[in-house]
Scaffold this motif. Structure first.
Motif, mmCIF file in Angstrom:
data_model
loop_
_atom_site.group_PDB
_atom_site.id
_atom_site.type_symbol
_atom_site.label_atom_id
_atom_site.label_comp_id
_atom_site.label_asym_id
_atom_site.label_seq_id
_atom_site.Cartn_x
_atom_site.Cartn_y
_atom_site.Cartn_z
ATOM 1 N N GLU A 1 -4.772 0.796 -4.061
ATOM 2 C CA GLU A 1 -4.202 1.306 -5.291
ATOM 3 C C GLU A 1 -4.711 2.380 -5.828
ATOM 4 N N VAL B 1 -9.846 -8.680 1.744
ATOM 5 C CA VAL B 1 -8.321 -8.348 1.648
ATOM 6 C C VAL B 1 -8.303 -7.802 -0.236
ATOM 7 N N ASN C 1 -6.898 -4.065 -0.942
ATOM 8 C CA ASN C 1 -6.018 -3.993 -1.703
ATOM 9 C C ASN C 1 -6.273 -3.043 -3.055
ATOM 10 N N ASP C 2 -7.654 -3.265 -3.564
ATOM 11 C CA ASP C 2 -7.870 -2.214 -4.649
ATOM 12 C C ASP C 2 -7.999 -0.977 -4.262
#
Length: 65
Positions: free
Chosen positions: A50, A42, A46-47
């Motif tokens: 971004e 997760v 997410n990284d």
């Protein structure tokens, strides 16, 4: 994060808190590893999301001036 904390708490309850090796031998340790692995996936997703957003905005990859 809460699930990982709970799993670590369970492993801790199964040990006498003396060595890392005791945690690794705890019956619940495989659950800790599984939860940590899912959490890592997760966090990486997410990284990457971004980074993609920064790239699309023209921010990522610019050389410092």
């Amino acid at each position: 994060m809460r699930q990982l904390g709970a799993a670590l708490g369970t492993a801790e309850a199964e040990t006498s808190h003396e060595t890392d090796a005791e945690y690794l031998r705890a019956d619940s340790w495989p659950q800790v590893v599984a939860i940590a692995g899912r959490l890592a996936q997760v966090m990486i997703a997410n990284d990457l999301g971004e980074l993609l957003a920064l790239h699309e905005a023209g921010v990522a990859g610019e050389a410092p001036q």
